[in-house]
Write an enzyme that holds these catalytic residues in place. Structure first.
Site, PDB file in Angstrom:
ATOM      1  CG  ASP A  28      -2.325   0.516   1.933  1.00  0.00           C
ATOM      2  OD1 ASP A  28      -1.548  -0.412   2.229  1.00  0.00           O
ATOM      3  OD2 ASP A  28      -3.403  -0.057   1.135  1.00  0.00           O
ATOM      4  CE  LYS A  40       8.945   9.180   5.213  1.00  0.00           C
ATOM      5  NZ  LYS A  40       9.316  10.396   4.196  1.00  0.00           N
ATOM      6  N   GLY A  59       1.150  -4.652   3.284  1.00  0.00           N
ATOM      7  CA  GLY A  59       2.477  -4.308   2.456  1.00  0.00           C
ATOM      8  C   GLY A  59       3.036  -2.959   2.855  1.00  0.00           C
ATOM      9  CG  HIS A  60       3.737  -2.414   6.502  1.00  0.00           C
ATOM     10  ND1 HIS A  60       3.960  -2.624   7.616  1.00  0.00           N
ATOM     11  CD2 HIS A  60       2.583  -2.270   5.998  1.00  0.00           C
ATOM     12  CE1 HIS A  60       2.877  -2.810   7.997  1.00  0.00           C
ATOM     13  NE2 HIS A  60       1.890  -2.697   7.199  1.00  0.00           N
ATOM     14  NE  ARG A  91     -12.397 -23.297  20.909  1.00  0.00           N
ATOM     15  CZ  ARG A  91     -13.511 -23.388  21.823  1.00  0.00           C
ATOM     16  NH1 ARG A  91     -13.284 -23.496  22.947  1.00  0.00           N
ATOM     17  NH2 ARG A  91     -14.481 -23.373  21.283  1.00  0.00           N
ATOM     18  N   PRO A 103      -5.922  -1.080  -7.856  1.00  0.00           N
ATOM     19  CG  PRO A 103      -7.561  -0.163  -9.421  1.00  0.00           C
ATOM     20  CD  PRO A 103      -6.733  -1.553  -9.081  1.00  0.00           C
ATOM     21  CE  LYS A 158       1.135   8.338  -0.705  1.00  0.00           C
ATOM     22  NZ  LYS A 158       0.900   7.040  -1.334  1.00  0.00           N
ATOM     23  CB  SER A 172       5.652  11.959   5.340  1.00  0.00           C
ATOM     24  OG  SER A 172       6.288  11.195   4.327  1.00  0.00           O
TER      25      SER A 172
END
Ligand code: GDP
Ligand code: IMO
Ligand code: MG
Length: 418
Positions: A14, A19, A41-42, A140, A300, A327, A405
């Site tokens: 995460d 992005k 989860g992108h 296998r 969370p 961030k 970013s």
């Protein structure tokens, strides 16, 4: 020689990989996933609209980029089909490896049942079936995407698998699927996915040979890697850059620049050690300002401070040429910003990741905070203390922070020259 560029997570996932992959995809011909499944989860935000991608590579928003799901991925057909529905005209720009392993509904049932049995020792998985799907692959007894092309034969194999493991399934409380129903389910998957299934190894080789620009999109993060993370509180795949070779059929010499993605602080979802976790109100502020709730499960995220020791470990394992610091704006308004610069283990200070990170206590250094960085698009315009923070981090991890970013939006990204 043409080489593929890599994006990998340097923390516990995460970090903001989606992005940066989306940002870079604007100038790439191919974007390829090489590991993980829909545990990932992108998030991508373009002009205020948000997309959550789990299995489809984050190049999908560039209509000119081709997207490859490599053999190292475990693919849930049902979830993939749902995700595909968000986009149009995918044929000819989305390709799934016939050697990727199938993640079928019983894998998720096994994952959830086993987590329940573990009680307070649970890993805190996403419950998506990732561990069981990779376990089957290694043992296998898994099934590959190519087998979807013959649903009746595949259904027969799945039924036989249930018969062979009947006692285990009984203990876990999982009911065997009925052959006829399974054929119908698999036939639905075949219909939807057959146009996309191919030998993607040949495709990436050709792309390399043709001089195409190729971006490889990692999932999860280094500290969740099956070998190099905080075992057993990890995922079941090779998340680090080495996994890009086996997960796509590339040779090490096919790999070029590696960009490691890291938040300006740190988060983790699920259980396991996290030395710089902040359980005070400051951790709460990070969660609130950073909207730190899982993209996949909504849980969370645990929050804390930038861990320069774990970061050095991650930079080395991945061979990161540069770091993208994400961030930064989430730290806006803090009077002081902390960085974990060493660990204390058994009364001694160490500067490496020990065998068991559970025993490590953080040693912090404090930096003066700043008012606002949100939305800033040039390094020079950042407040002086923010620039000092970034320069100090570069010193601690001996790596250039080439990208910064300052908001979720694609365009709020500083790319530093030189
Ligand atoms: P990934 O799994 O590494 O792709 O990251 P996620 O998408 O799970 O989580 C990152 C979250 O942070 C997403 O909600 C992004 O939209 C958001 N994000 C990315 N970069 C920034 C940034 O610079 N500032 C802020 N405030 N949010 C960001
Ligand atoms: P992206 O790609 C954050 C975590 C889970 C759990 C552990 C094992 O969005 O960065 P699993 O379901 O894989 O068996 O769970 O790994 N985890 C992630 N945490 N981001 C992710 O992906 C994750 N994928 C798995 O929370 O602790
Ligand atoms: Mg994520």
């Amino acid at each position: 020689m043409n080489r593929a560029e890599l994006i990998v997570g340097l923390q516990w996932g995460d970090e903001g990989k989606g992005k940066i992959v989306d940002h870079m995809a604007q100038t790439n011909d191919f974007v390829c996933r090489f590991a993980g499944g829909h545990n990932a989860g992108h998030t991508i935000v373009v002009s205020g609209r948000s997309y959550a991608l789990h299995l489809i590579p984050s190049g999908v928003l560039n209509p000119n980029a081709k997207n490859i799901v490599g053999n190292g991925v475990v693919l849930s057909p049902a979830d993939f089909i749902k995700e595909m529905a968000q986009f149009e005209n995918l044929e000819g720009r989305l390709f799934i490896s016939d050697k990727a392993h199938l993640l079928l509904p019983y894998h998720a049932q096994i994952d959830q049942a086993k987590e329940k049995l573990k009680g307070d020792k649970a890993i805190g998985t996403t419950g998506k079936g990732i561990g069981p799907a990779y376990s089957d692959k290694i043992a296998r007894v898994g099934h590959r995407v190519g087998e979807l092309l013959d649903p009746a034969k595949l259904a027969g194999k799945v039924v036989a698998y249930f018969e062979q493991n009947a006692q285990v399934f009984e203990v876990l409380g999982i009911v065997a699927p009925k052959y006829e129903e399974l054929v119908t389910e698999l036939e639905g998957y075949r219909k939807a996915l057959a146009p996309f299934i191919t030998d993607t190894t040949l495709l990436v080789w050709k792309a390399i040979d043709d001089g195409a620009k190729i971006l490889l999109e990692g999932a999860q993060g280094t500290m969740l890697d099956i070998d190099h993370g905080t075992y057993p509180y990890v995922t079941s795949s090779t998340t680090v850059s080495a996994g890009a070779c086996s997960g796509l059929g590339l040779a090490p010499k096919d790999l070029g620049k590696v960009t490691g993605i890291a938040k300006a602080y740190c988060t983790r979802v699920g259980n396991g050690p996290f030395p710089s976790e902040d359980l005070s109100s400051e951790g709460e502020i990070l969660r609130k300002n950073g909207h730190e709730f899982g993209t996949t499960t909504g849980r969370p995220r645990r929050c804390g401070w930038f861990d320069a020791v774990a970061m050095k470990h991650a930079v080395r394992i991945n061979g990161a040429d540069q770091v993208a610091l994400m961030k930064l704006d989430v730290l806006d308004g803090f009077e002081k910003v902390k960085v974990c610069v060493a660990y204390e283990v058994d009364g001694k200070e160490i500067d490496y990741v020990p065998y068991d990170l559970e025993d490590a206590k953080p040693v912090y250094k404090e930096f003066p905070g700043w008012e606002q960085t949100k939305g800033i698009r040039s390094f020079e315009e950042l407040p002086e203390t923010a620039r000092e923070y970034i320069t100090a981090l570069e010193g601690m991890i001996s790596t250039k922070i080439g990208i910064i970013s300052t908001s979720p939006d694609r365009d709020d990204t500083i790319v530093r020259r030189g």
